[in-house]
Write a protein that holds these residues in place. Structure first.
Motif, PDB file in Angstrom:
ATOM      1  N   SER A   1       0.836  -1.206   0.000  1.00  0.00           N
ATOM      2  CA  SER A   1       0.000   0.000   0.000  1.00  0.00           C
ATOM      3  C   SER A   1       0.871   1.258   0.000  1.00  0.00           C
ATOM      4  N   GLY A   2       1.975   1.186  -0.738  1.00  0.00           N
ATOM      5  CA  GLY A   2       2.868   2.329  -0.856  1.00  0.00           C
ATOM      6  C   GLY A   2       3.798   2.552   0.324  1.00  0.00           C
ATOM      7  N   ARG A   3       3.784   1.664   1.308  1.00  0.00           N
ATOM      8  CA  ARG A   3       4.628   1.820   2.495  1.00  0.00           C
ATOM      9  C   ARG A   3       5.666   0.715   2.562  1.00  0.00           C
ATOM     10  N   ASN A   4       6.866   1.067   3.014  1.00  0.00           N
ATOM     11  CA  ASN A   4       7.934   0.098   3.182  1.00  0.00           C
ATOM     12  C   ASN A   4       7.790  -0.636   4.508  1.00  0.00           C
ATOM     13  N   LEU A   5       8.321  -1.848   4.552  1.00  0.00           N
ATOM     14  CA  LEU A   5       8.212  -2.679   5.752  1.00  0.00           C
ATOM     15  C   LEU A   5       8.777  -1.985   6.984  1.00  0.00           C
ATOM     16  N   VAL A   6       9.990  -1.444   6.862  1.00  0.00           N
ATOM     17  CA  VAL A   6      10.654  -0.836   8.021  1.00  0.00           C
ATOM     18  C   VAL A   6       9.891   0.385   8.511  1.00  0.00           C
ATOM     19  N   ASP A   7       9.242   1.115   7.601  1.00  0.00           N
ATOM     20  CA  ASP A   7       8.461   2.278   8.014  1.00  0.00           C
ATOM     21  C   ASP A   7       7.238   1.879   8.830  1.00  0.00           C
ATOM     22  N   VAL A   8       6.809   0.620   8.698  1.00  0.00           N
ATOM     23  CA  VAL A   8       5.625   0.150   9.419  1.00  0.00           C
ATOM     24  C   VAL A   8       6.003  -0.535  10.731  1.00  0.00           C
ATOM     25  N   VAL A   9       7.000  -1.435  10.685  1.00  0.00           N
ATOM     26  CA  VAL A   9       7.301  -2.255  11.868  1.00  0.00           C
ATOM     27  C   VAL A   9       8.642  -1.927  12.507  1.00  0.00           C
ATOM     28  N   GLY A  10       9.444  -1.069  11.890  1.00  0.00           N
ATOM     29  CA  GLY A  10      10.792  -0.806  12.378  1.00  0.00           C
ATOM     30  C   GLY A  10      11.776  -1.771  11.754  1.00  0.00           C
ATOM     31  N   GLY A  11      13.054  -1.428  11.829  1.00  0.00           N
ATOM     32  CA  GLY A  11      14.101  -2.269  11.251  1.00  0.00           C
ATOM     33  C   GLY A  11      15.177  -2.567  12.279  1.00  0.00           C
ATOM     34  N   ASN A  12      15.534  -3.830  12.410  1.00  0.00           N
ATOM     35  CA  ASN A  12      16.561  -4.225  13.363  1.00  0.00           C
ATOM     36  C   ASN A  12      17.952  -3.977  12.808  1.00  0.00           C
ATOM     37  N   GLY A  13      18.879  -3.692  13.710  1.00  0.00           N
ATOM     38  CA  GLY A  13      20.280  -3.661  13.336  1.00  0.00           C
ATOM     39  C   GLY A  13      20.844  -5.075  13.313  1.00  0.00           C
ATOM     40  N   LEU A  14      21.958  -5.253  12.632  1.00  0.00           N
ATOM     41  CA  LEU A  14      22.703  -6.510  12.655  1.00  0.00           C
ATOM     42  C   LEU A  14      24.044  -6.255  13.324  1.00  0.00           C
ATOM     43  N   ALA A  15      24.518  -7.215  14.099  1.00  0.00           N
ATOM     44  CA  ALA A  15      25.820  -7.117  14.777  1.00  0.00           C
ATOM     45  C   ALA A  15      26.630  -8.353  14.409  1.00  0.00           C
ATOM     46  N   TRP A  16      27.847  -8.158  13.912  1.00  0.00           N
ATOM     47  CA  TRP A  16      28.624  -9.303  13.460  1.00  0.00           C
ATOM     48  C   TRP A  16      30.049  -9.301  14.013  1.00  0.00           C
ATOM     49  N   ASN A  17      30.679 -10.458  13.872  1.00  0.00           N
ATOM     50  CA  ASN A  17      32.032 -10.734  14.389  1.00  0.00           C
ATOM     51  C   ASN A  17      32.062 -10.781  15.919  1.00  0.00           C
TER      52      ASN A  17
END
Length: 453
Positions: free
Chosen positions: A199-215
């Protein structure tokens, strides 16, 4: 001996594993053909998004089978769900960024778990690679293997009893490591799936976006794992969570954690720090589980190879990558010395003066037994104080206040009674979570992308 063989031997030393191939009805495969990216260790395929939502009727969602691996990396024959609904613990609510993942395999409909990721595209989720691609051993007839990407991906954040509070999101592209596609290397049991805007909206704009942590090494504390287990005593209709400390499995670098989540939990996020109830830093995704003996989940923590998947995802911004600073305490087992003072005056000190964003800050206060202490915080030397919480001091005359920190920078804490207050203790919050092992070489190797609400 390969790493996978070493893992198999290590798993069988502790328990006897029984695993058989998952047998469910036949199905189709992706319409796009796998194409190599410019990055040599990444394979991606475009998915046909047509008619995905209409395909996933309520009946198909309920009957889809979990796709899980045992400790040796072999497919598990899924057990039945609970005959009567097992309700989630009262008050347990899924983070908005975490959801159930539905997809079609060459053998039938299946489910895993997944979570959104903060990229510039704002339409990417992370899950396990075995929830996106068969690996090289998929059987399709006598003496033949038919490796294939799965199809009809549908991500449903906060799925609960057939509902989709934040809508459903159709997969358009799957990205995996070549090491998984070609050799089913369990170090690379991670995948990214791009989804279409809704519906014209991005996933992260609706539910938030998690960060990734590596190593990050395999030994970590304060881990939160989410997933939708779908075998008895669970029914796959509600989210579940495990918390605890992760421990190295063996020299492979894998981590394991006591957790009873079963089929359907694969691909679920392992949070190393929560910035809010809905988002945090994902350190690993559920890869495997034990099938007999004590229940454990297993995962290989994200390493630098995840950057290749992120770079392949459209519009990924390299500028969002942060490296953790190295100015931290070198020995995590040694607490900041606490000076014993007269009980007439309250005092407070930070157990660790440096923590990572989304992790726990521990403030150790001392006062006379029976005293009610209030913990305050301010975010600049001249800023105003804000109340955090209050607690009553016990017979030991010490009390620990635990606070999860969500913003980067310095902050100051004090404790006070109705008549007196302590000097301030400073805590420095770094952009990325800090590993359990805080020696400079280990900390310097860690990186992250920041979450966004």
């Amino acid at each position: 001996m390969t790493k996978n063989a070493l893992r198999c031997c290590a798993a069988m030393l502790g328990t006897t594993l029984v695993a058989v191939l998952l047998l469910v009805p036949a199905s189709g495969r992706a319409t796009g053909s796998p194409t190599s990216s410019r990055l040599p260790d990444v394979v991606a395929v475009d998915l046909d998004p047509g008619a995905v939502r209409s395909y996933w009727t309520g009946s198909r969602m309920r009957s889809a089978l979990p796709l899980d691996l045992d400790a040796a990396g072999d497919l598990i024959d899924p057990g039945p769900p609970a005959t009567s609904r097992v309700r989630a613990r009262a008050g347990l609510a899924s983070p908005r960024s975490v959801g159930k993942l539905f997809f079609r395999t060459p053998q039938g409909d299946a489910v895993c778990s997944a979570a959104s990721v903060n990229t510039a595209q704002k339409n990417v989720i992370i899950t396990a690679a075995h929830c996106a691609h068969t690996g090289p051993r998929n059987p399709c007839g006598l003496l033949r293997n038919c490796p294939a990407y799965f199809t009809k991906f549908l991500f449903v954040p906060r799925y609960a009893n057939g509902t989709a509070p934040d809508g459903s999101w159709v997969g358009t592209r799957a990205i995996t490591h070549r090491q998984w596609v070609q050799s089913e290397d369990l170090d690379y049991d991670q995948a990214l799936i791009e989804v279409a805007p809704r519906s014209g909206r991005n996933l992260v704009d609706v539910v938030g976006g998690n960060g990734l942590a590596w190593n990050f090494p395999a030994r970590q504390t304060d881990i939160h794992i989410w997933g939708w287990p779908a075998e008895a005593p669970y029914d796959g209709q509600t989210v579940r969570r495990c918390t605890g400390s992760a421990t190295p499995l063996d020299s492979s670098g894998d981590a394991f954690i006591p957790c009873p989540l079963n089929g359907g939990a694969s691909g679920g996020p392992w949070f190393i720090g929560k910035v809010s109830p809905n988002i945090g830093f994902i350190w690993a995704v559920t890869s495997r589980r034990t099938t007999v003996g004590k229940a454990y989940l297993l995962a290989h923590p994200l390493d630098s190879s995840i950057k290749k998947l992120l770079s392949n995802a459209r519009l990924y911004s390299r500028a969002s990558t942060t490296r953790t600073a190295t100015t931290v305490q070198s020995n995590p087992a040694v607490l900041t010395p606490f000076a014993v003072r007269a009980a007439t005056s309250p005092s407070v000190s930070a157990v660790r003066s440096h923590v990572g964003r989304g992790q726990l800050a521990v403030l150790r206060a001392r006062a006379a037994s029976g005293t009610t202490l209030t913990l305050d915080v301010r975010f600049s030397l001249r800023g105003s104080w804000s109340r955090v919480t209050s607690a009553r001091v016990g017979s030991t005359r010490t009390i620990d206040f635990t606070v999860r920190v969500a913003s980067v920078g310095d902050r100051w804490y004090r404790v006070r009674t109705s008549t007196t207050r302590s000097a301030a203790a400073r805590v420095r919050v770094h952009p990325c979570p800090l590993p359990y092992d805080r020696t400079p070489a280990v900390v310097d190797a860690t990186e992250c992308i920041s979450p966004v609400s």
